[in-house]
Motif scaffolding. Structure first.
Motif, short mmCIF file in Angstrom:
data_model
loop_
_atom_site.label_atom_id
_atom_site.label_comp_id
_atom_site.label_asym_id
_atom_site.label_seq_id
_atom_site.Cartn_x
_atom_site.Cartn_y
_atom_site.Cartn_z
N THR A 138 99.35 -4.41 -66.75
CA THR A 138 98.60 -5.66 -66.52
C THR A 138 98.97 -6.71 -67.57
O THR A 138 99.25 -7.86 -67.22
CB THR A 138 97.08 -5.41 -66.55
OG1 THR A 138 96.77 -4.36 -65.64
CG2 THR A 138 96.32 -6.65 -66.17
N ASP A 172 98.20 -1.98 -79.17
CA ASP A 172 97.82 -1.11 -80.28
C ASP A 172 98.96 -0.22 -80.77
O ASP A 172 99.01 0.13 -81.95
CB ASP A 172 96.60 -0.24 -79.89
CG ASP A 172 96.78 0.54 -78.60
OD1 ASP A 172 97.78 0.28 -77.88
OD2 ASP A 172 95.94 1.40 -78.30
N HIS A 215 99.78 3.17 -69.64
CA HIS A 215 99.83 4.26 -68.65
C HIS A 215 101.19 4.33 -67.95
O HIS A 215 101.46 5.28 -67.24
CB HIS A 215 98.74 4.06 -67.60
CG HIS A 215 97.37 4.45 -68.09
ND1 HIS A 215 96.28 4.52 -67.28
CD2 HIS A 215 96.94 4.78 -69.33
CE1 HIS A 215 95.22 4.88 -67.98
NE2 HIS A 215 95.60 5.04 -69.23
N GLN A 269 104.21 8.07 -61.38
CA GLN A 269 105.31 8.84 -60.78
C GLN A 269 105.95 8.07 -59.63
O GLN A 269 107.17 7.98 -59.55
CB GLN A 269 104.80 10.20 -60.28
CG GLN A 269 104.19 11.07 -61.36
CD GLN A 269 105.20 11.52 -62.41
OE1 GLN A 269 106.33 11.84 -62.10
NE2 GLN A 269 104.79 11.52 -63.66
N PHE A 270 105.12 7.53 -58.72
CA PHE A 270 105.68 6.96 -57.49
C PHE A 270 105.03 5.64 -57.11
O PHE A 270 103.86 5.41 -57.41
CB PHE A 270 105.47 7.94 -56.32
CG PHE A 270 106.25 9.21 -56.46
CD1 PHE A 270 107.62 9.22 -56.25
CD2 PHE A 270 105.62 10.39 -56.81
CE1 PHE A 270 108.35 10.40 -56.38
CE2 PHE A 270 106.34 11.57 -56.94
CZ PHE A 270 107.71 11.58 -56.72
N TYR A 307 102.45 -1.37 -52.24
CA TYR A 307 102.78 -2.12 -53.46
C TYR A 307 103.61 -3.36 -53.11
O TYR A 307 104.67 -3.59 -53.70
CB TYR A 307 103.59 -1.23 -54.42
CG TYR A 307 102.85 -0.01 -54.95
CD1 TYR A 307 102.55 1.06 -54.12
CD2 TYR A 307 102.46 0.06 -56.27
CE1 TYR A 307 101.88 2.18 -54.59
CE2 TYR A 307 101.79 1.18 -56.76
CZ TYR A 307 101.50 2.23 -55.91
OH TYR A 307 100.84 3.33 -56.39
N ASP A 316 93.57 1.22 -59.50
CA ASP A 316 94.32 1.85 -60.59
C ASP A 316 95.73 2.20 -60.14
O ASP A 316 96.02 3.34 -59.80
CB ASP A 316 93.56 3.09 -61.07
CG ASP A 316 94.11 3.61 -62.39
OD1 ASP A 316 95.17 3.13 -62.82
OD2 ASP A 316 93.47 4.48 -62.99
N GLN A 350 100.14 0.40 -60.12
CA GLN A 350 101.02 -0.66 -60.59
C GLN A 350 100.79 -1.95 -59.79
O GLN A 350 100.85 -3.04 -60.34
CB GLN A 350 102.49 -0.22 -60.47
CG GLN A 350 102.82 1.05 -61.23
CD GLN A 350 102.59 0.93 -62.73
OE1 GLN A 350 101.46 0.81 -63.19
NE2 GLN A 350 103.66 0.97 -63.49
C1 LIG Z 1 98.48 10.44 -65.08
C2 LIG Z 1 98.60 9.15 -64.34
C3 LIG Z 1 99.41 9.07 -63.23
C4 LIG Z 1 99.52 7.87 -62.55
N1 LIG Z 1 100.36 7.79 -61.47
C5 LIG Z 1 100.53 6.61 -60.85
C6 LIG Z 1 101.47 6.47 -59.81
O1 LIG Z 1 102.14 7.43 -59.45
N2 LIG Z 1 101.61 5.25 -59.23
C7 LIG Z 1 100.88 4.17 -59.64
O2 LIG Z 1 101.06 3.07 -59.11
N3 LIG Z 1 99.99 4.26 -60.64
C8 LIG Z 1 99.79 5.45 -61.23
N4 LIG Z 1 98.90 5.55 -62.25
C9 LIG Z 1 98.07 4.37 -62.57
C10 LIG Z 1 98.84 3.32 -63.38
O3 LIG Z 1 99.50 3.95 -64.43
C11 LIG Z 1 97.86 2.31 -63.95
O4 LIG Z 1 97.05 1.77 -62.95
C12 LIG Z 1 98.53 1.11 -64.61
O5 LIG Z 1 99.69 1.46 -65.29
C13 LIG Z 1 97.49 0.52 -65.54
O6 LIG Z 1 98.02 -0.54 -66.27
P1 LIG Z 1 97.05 -1.41 -67.20
O7 LIG Z 1 97.91 -2.34 -67.94
O8 LIG Z 1 95.94 -1.98 -66.38
O9 LIG Z 1 96.36 -0.35 -68.16
P2 LIG Z 1 97.05 0.47 -69.35
O10 LIG Z 1 98.37 0.93 -68.96
O11 LIG Z 1 96.03 1.46 -69.78
O12 LIG Z 1 97.23 -0.63 -70.49
C14 LIG Z 1 96.22 -0.96 -71.41
C15 LIG Z 1 96.85 -0.93 -72.77
O13 LIG Z 1 95.93 -1.35 -73.76
C16 LIG Z 1 96.28 -0.69 -74.96
N5 LIG Z 1 95.09 -0.74 -75.82
C17 LIG Z 1 94.01 0.06 -75.80
N6 LIG Z 1 93.13 -0.32 -76.74
C18 LIG Z 1 93.68 -1.38 -77.38
C19 LIG Z 1 93.25 -2.22 -78.45
N7 LIG Z 1 92.08 -2.03 -79.06
N8 LIG Z 1 94.08 -3.22 -78.86
C20 LIG Z 1 95.28 -3.43 -78.26
N9 LIG Z 1 95.73 -2.66 -77.23
C21 LIG Z 1 94.94 -1.66 -76.79
C22 LIG Z 1 96.65 0.71 -74.52
O14 LIG Z 1 97.57 1.30 -75.42
C23 LIG Z 1 97.31 0.44 -73.19
O15 LIG Z 1 98.69 0.35 -73.35
C24 LIG Z 1 98.79 6.74 -62.97
C25 LIG Z 1 97.98 6.82 -64.10
C26 LIG Z 1 97.89 8.02 -64.79
C27 LIG Z 1 97.02 8.08 -66.02
#
Ligand SMILES: Cc1cc2nc3c(=O)[nH]c(=O)nc-3n(C[C@H](O)[C@H](O)[C@H](O)COP(=O)(O)OP(=O)(O)OC[C@H]3O[C@@H](n4cnc5c(N)ncnc54)[C@H](O)[C@@H]3O)c2cc1C
Length: 539
Positions: A15, A40, A47, A83-84, A90, A469, A471
């Motif tokens: 995001t 951080d 993720h 993974q996918f 998407y 939740d 990509q």
């Molecule tokens: C095991 C697993 C499998 C998945 N498989 C799939 C899949 O196959 N296909 C798919 O589309 N999605 C999948 N997802 C979901 C997908 O990974 C997430 O929806 C997406 O990547 C979330 O992105 P985000 O940026 O919203 O959150 P995040 O990726 O959680 O980003 C938030 C970031 O904030 C950072 N952060 C936390 N606290 C602080 C702070 N205090 N200060 C600064 N930074 C901080 C963290 O390090 C993190 O990097 C999966 C998720 C998991 C956990």
């Protein structure tokens, strides 16, 4: 021209990186906004984390070292989270990846057939491909089970127009559909096929599986001509088709967006965990630890801040006496509104984690309830199971999916003390997560209500909590936020499913936006006065 608006973005996952890309890929927002990403950890990804793994001559895997790169050893990008992804679910990600700035830099690779299996106590095993269905040992895939599986899939595919007992299937939850259509809860189909699939789709350890809506499942079990080059993505009776992987790992996508934005003036601060966010008159003060410089506490004032972090982190950042808006915000970001699931993943080479009966290495993914047989937890009681769903887990074979030279697996769990986990000596990497729900229908009320506190105190909530939740959820959430804080305009054709997806999620996230307070008027005067615009540092 006036001063640019200074915007802090917290979190360098999909995001945060997507938001940087949105704000720097169009002239309007680029001229209006000076964006800084705070992350951080040392490297961005969140993720979408890819771990580079190398193998020695004996097939033993290890984290890739600098020496491996110097020696030119083959590096396998093992994704520990994502993974996918797939075309029709998407659509915005696929459109973005077709843009010149990403073509070639972020490559997708089709995984033509996704073979899945399941293993439970006392030889209850099955797979969604011929070899794991026909032989006598696949006793829980009997004629009745196949019949129920085929009926379920057929009804999901016809959900938009199908009625059962006079009710439209599209408006039902899975639980309502099963009850209305007369499925028995003690059938093998329910216990060993449907519930594990719903766990994989919703997140490991989810309790309210039957709240998943039939319309959530529709795009998974369907092949829509014109929108999908292959499919259906999910089936109990045959391998899923049409799934793609990020060929160089999911982090490549994040890196590409961040690099694109940095060249166009965005600032990236890694190793900078945000500790506190304080709305003040005329802005918001942001406090972070400068980990690379001995952990000094630093602060700076921004005009607005976007939190892409999960709601628990958001509560930690906002819950303090200096936040005059906490009383307004707390109800909307409470644990009960967004009950996130703790999870943990391992990259490992422990074959004993596979079900004893299913070690032929034929499938890409295996759902294992075997080691949780006889363990009765909350979900087992709820659904009348003889195994603990929360201590079951999913294992992906990197040898089949990535072509690693030796067996190597990624296992995903709900964080549960009782689950069997890989032998530490054969574990290459592990990581714990807090995740939301992959499908849109969960937290729907909370997502809609959140609109009322969006922007209050110049604080915006983005990320997978606010959409879904995945990509796609992350990218669309970034787009919605970019549109709210700048003159950003939707960049792709409006005659597309991508736009419909964006509009649908924007309607949920901001559609009912009637802020409880106008941040640029009442909020400013309500906020405590603080002096000093410049960056400060203290220990
Ligand atoms: C095991 C697993 C499998 C998945 N498989 C799939 C899949 O196959 N296909 C798919 O589309 N999605 C999948 N997802 C979901 C997908 O990974 C997430 O929806 C997406 O990547 C979330 O992105 P985000 O940026 O919203 O959150 P995040 O990726 O959680 O980003 C938030 C970031 O904030 C950072 N952060 C936390 N606290 C602080 C702070 N205090 N200060 C600064 N930074 C901080 C963290 O390090 C993190 O990097 C999966 C998720 C998991 C956990």
């Amino acid at each position: 021209m006036g001063r640019k608006k200074r915007v802090a973005i917290v979190g360098g996952g999909a995001t945060g990186a997507s938001l940087l890309w949105c704000l720097t890929s169009q002239e309007g927002p680029r001229a209006e906004i000076d964006a800084t990403l705070f992350h951080d950890e040392a490297t961005v990804g969140g993720h979408s984390l890819t771990i580079p793994v190398c193998f020695d001559r004996n097939g033993r895997g290890r984290l890739t070292t600098e020496q491996d790169r110097v020696d030119g050893n083959t590096v396998y990008p093992v994704d520990i989270g994502v993974q996918f992804i797939c075309e029709s679910i998407y659509p915005n990600v696929y459109r973005q990846l077709a843009l010149p700035e990403f073509a070639g830099a972020v490559r997708l690779k089709r995984h033509t057939a996704l073979k899945m299996s399941g293993a439970f106590g006392h030889g209850r095993i099955w797979g969604n491909f011929g070899e794991y269905q026909a032989a006598p040992r696949f006793q829980c895939f009997d004629t009745e089970t196949r019949g129920l599986a085929e009926r379920f899939e057929r009804d999901v595919r016809r959900a938009p127009w199908l009625r059962v007992e006079g009710r439209r299937v599209a408006t039902m939850t899975v639980g309502e559909y099963l009850d209305t259509a007369g499925y028995r809860r003690d059938s093998s189909f329910f216990r060993y096929l449907l519930l594990p699939y719903l766990s994989v789709i919703n997140g490991y350890g989810t309790i309210d599986l039957l709240e998943t809506s039939m319309s959530d499942l529709f795009p998974l079990y369907t092949r829509i001509p014109g929108l999908q080059s292959d499919g259906p993505y999910v089936s109990f009776t045959e391998p899923g088709r049409g799934w793609d992987r990020f060929e160089d790992g999911a982090t490549r996508w994040i890196d590409a967006m961040v690099a694109y934005a940095e060249v166009r003036g965005a600032h990236i601060q890694t190793h900078s965990p945000i500790e506190r966010v304080v709305p003040v008159k005329g802005g918001v003060d942001v406090y972070w630890r400068d980990v690379a410089r001995g952990g000094a506490l630093r602060s700076a004032r921004y005009d607005e801040i976007v939190l892409t972090t999960d709601m628990r982190t958001n509560r930690e950042l906002l819950h303090h006496d200096d936040n005059p808006f906490w009383n307004l915000q707390s109800d909307f970001i409470a644990e009960r509104c967004f009950p996130l699931l703790p999870g943990v993943c391992y990259i490992h080479q422990d074959e004993e984690l596979l079900a004893p009966e299913l070690r032929d290495g034929k499938e890409d993914g295996q759902f294992v309830g075997t080691y949780a047989w006889g363990d009765i937890d909350e979900t087992a009681q709820l659904y009348g199971l003889q195994y603990d769903l929360g201590s079951s887990f999913q294992t992906f074979s990197m040898q089949n999916i990535l072509g690693t030279p030796a067996p190597c697996w990624v296992s995903m769990y709900a964080e549960d003390r009782r689950a069997r986990t890989p032998d530490p000596a054969r574990t290459i990497f592990s990581r714990s997560w807090r995740h939301g729900r992959w499908v849109t229908s969960f937290f729907r009320k909370a997502k809609r209500d959140l609109a009322q506190v969006q922007g209050i105190g110049r604080i915006w909530f983005a990320g997978n909590n606010t959409t879904m939740d995945s990509q796609e959820g992350a990218l669309v959430s970034a787009m919605i936020t970019a549109g709210a804080i700048s003159s950003w305009r939707y960049p792709f054709s409006r005659f597309s499913t991508a736009y419909l997806m964006y509009r649908h999620l924007r309607q949920i996230a901001l559609g009912g936006r009637r802020p409880l307070v106008q941040w640029n008027t009442e909020a400013d005067s309500a906020a405590p006065r603080q002096d000093g615009e410049s960056e400060r540092s203290s220990t």
